[in-house]
Write an enzyme that holds these catalytic residues in place. Sequence first.
Site, PDB file in Angstrom:
ATOM      1  N   ARG A 272      31.931  41.918  46.124  1.00 54.38           N
ATOM      2  CA  ARG A 272      32.061  41.122  44.891  1.00 54.38           C
ATOM      3  C   ARG A 272      31.234  39.860  45.072  1.00 54.38           C
ATOM      4  NH1 ARG A 272      37.359  38.482  45.071  1.00 54.38           N
ATOM      5  NH2 ARG A 272      36.097  36.642  45.397  1.00 54.38           N
ATOM      6  N   HIS A 276      36.509  35.842  42.148  1.00 52.60           N
ATOM      7  CA  HIS A 276      37.383  36.889  41.594  1.00 52.60           C
ATOM      8  C   HIS A 276      37.294  36.909  40.062  1.00 52.60           C
ATOM      9  CE1 HIS A 276      40.911  39.405  41.041  1.00 52.60           C
ATOM     10  NE2 HIS A 276      41.461  38.463  40.299  1.00 52.60           N
ATOM     11  N   TYR A 285      37.225  30.379  50.426  1.00 55.09           N
ATOM     12  CA  TYR A 285      37.700  31.337  51.437  1.00 55.09           C
ATOM     13  C   TYR A 285      36.606  32.227  52.029  1.00 55.09           C
ATOM     14  CZ  TYR A 285      38.002  34.129  47.105  1.00 55.09           C
ATOM     15  OH  TYR A 285      37.726  34.739  45.909  1.00 55.09           O
TER      16      TYR A 285
HETATM   17  C1  TPP Z   1      51.123  44.489  40.415  1.00 57.05           C
HETATM   18  C2  TPP Z   1      50.230  43.277  40.523  1.00 57.05           C
HETATM   19  N1  TPP Z   1      50.404  42.407  41.541  1.00 57.05           N
HETATM   20  C3  TPP Z   1      49.607  41.312  41.632  1.00 57.05           C
HETATM   21  C4  TPP Z   1      48.641  41.072  40.695  1.00 57.05           C
HETATM   22  C5  TPP Z   1      47.761  39.838  40.809  1.00 57.05           C
HETATM   23  N2  TPP Z   1      46.390  40.230  41.138  1.00 57.05           N
HETATM   24  C6  TPP Z   1      45.444  40.324  40.188  1.00 57.05           C
HETATM   25  S1  TPP Z   1      43.986  40.826  40.804  1.00 57.05           S
HETATM   26  C7  TPP Z   1      44.580  40.899  42.380  1.00 57.05           C
HETATM   27  C8  TPP Z   1      43.688  41.326  43.517  1.00 57.05           C
HETATM   28  C9  TPP Z   1      43.307  42.762  43.432  1.00 57.05           C
HETATM   29  O1  TPP Z   1      42.327  43.058  44.368  1.00 57.05           O
HETATM   30  P1  TPP Z   1      41.622  44.456  44.420  1.00 57.05           P
HETATM   31  O2  TPP Z   1      42.592  45.549  44.168  1.00 57.05           O
HETATM   32  O3  TPP Z   1      40.869  44.510  45.684  1.00 57.05           O
HETATM   33  O4  TPP Z   1      40.630  44.457  43.164  1.00 57.05           O
HETATM   34  P2  TPP Z   1      39.393  43.484  42.845  1.00 57.05           P
HETATM   35  O5  TPP Z   1      39.938  42.326  42.062  1.00 57.05           O
HETATM   36  O6  TPP Z   1      38.797  43.053  44.133  1.00 57.05           O
HETATM   37  O7  TPP Z   1      38.482  44.303  42.013  1.00 57.05           O
HETATM   38  C10 TPP Z   1      45.929  40.514  42.411  1.00 57.05           C
HETATM   39  C11 TPP Z   1      46.750  40.451  43.621  1.00 57.05           C
HETATM   40  C12 TPP Z   1      48.509  42.007  39.641  1.00 57.05           C
HETATM   41  N3  TPP Z   1      47.569  41.884  38.691  1.00 57.05           N
HETATM   42  N4  TPP Z   1      49.300  43.110  39.575  1.00 57.05           N
END
Ligand code: TPP
Length: 379
Positions: A272, A276, A285
């Site tokens: 990425r 985020h 970080y």
């Molecule tokens: C069930 C749930 N827990 C926590 C969150 C908060 N949250 C949003 S994005 C994220 C990180 C997800 O990372 P990843 O699966 O690696 O996807 P990326 O954003 O890197 O594409 C979190 C913890 C959420 N949206 N849903």
Amino acid sequence: MSTELTDQDTAHNTVQAMLPRDTPVQLLAADGRFTADAGPHPYQPPSVERLQEMYRRMVIGRRVDQQATALTKQGKLAVFPSAHGQEACQVGAVLALRQTDWMFPTYRESMALIARGIPPVEVLSLLRGDWHCGYDPRAHRCAPHATPLATQSVHAAGFAYAEAQQGRDTVALVHVGDGGTSEGDFHEAINFAGVFAAPVVFLVQNNGYAISVPLSQQSAAPSLAYKGIGYGVVSQQVDGNDPAAVLSVLDSAVAHARSGQGPYLVEAHTYRMQSHTNADDATRYRDDSEVQAWVARDPITRLEAHLRGCGALDDDAVTAVSDEAESVAADLREALSTRAEPRPTELFEHVFAHRTPQLDEQRDQLLSELADAREETQS
Ligand SMILES: Cc1ncc(C[n+]2csc(CCOP(=O)(O)OP(=O)(O)O)c2C)c(N)n1
Ligand SMILES: [Mg+2]
């Protein structure tokens, strides 16, 4: 010595066939040339025509991605999760599917949805703050983008199973992040898909981070692709910034699922490049040196070098694609600048056939708060 296979040999061979390779499949090196690693394995480079189309959609995708990030700064979009750097995965998923197949995207997949042919303004509607999905899921065969992590995996598994039960050869491709593979829903979905041989492709885009949590704190597995074997699901890992390898591996995964052999898990190693979302600051970080190392592995630069190298792309073609991308971005700017603001009370409509007294109470409260806010701005 007998050449007959024992039961143990057969079991061993079955396990070996399910396991990913030790290293991610790669067909193109960073300079766009075929790698020495390009064989022998079943992954053949896609045709030049498909790679040209992939290049086009990746360039448009990146331009719209940049435009969307700029629109958050102008208050035209509430939030935008960029997929800059993940273009090969976003577009590869779309090109590997038929129009009759379904995608189950996360919030990160705006680029994939646009590559699928959904107008950008509809794709970004939810991220603008509208309460609804913004596009017609049935018309485009794309489920609404899911914000609760991994919930879309369960939808995809159930949907794929139902399609197979009805005798259709639809494949469901579900996007999951590295962080999403830690969620219970992911495990329940892949278990269900394994047991019932549901035609699902789990595309795990391992972009290194779940917001600020690096992969090393997310999982101790040697590769997220090993999460398949525990559920009897064939898995593979691929260089997610190598467009040719991504498309080739996804082609195999989709063909496997469509032929009734059950689900398939692909872990794509990517990165990425941006924060985020616009609400995050990745410099808190991770080091710039880490980001720079991935600039050198850029998927668009790599595909451009490859296509130029085989005489399938020249300056004129690059300019034509870039002009097209500019025009898509300009249309998006225009559409988002002139679109009516969402009506806040719409939130309370269509929840139930008959609105409940509680919903009415909440709607009245919102209306009175909005009136107060208006008065404050006018005084
Ligand atoms: C069930 C749930 N827990 C926590 C969150 C908060 N949250 C949003 S994005 C994220 C990180 C997800 O990372 P990843 O699966 O690696 O996807 P990326 O954003 O890197 O594409 C979190 C913890 C959420 N949206 N849903
Ligand atoms: Mg991630």
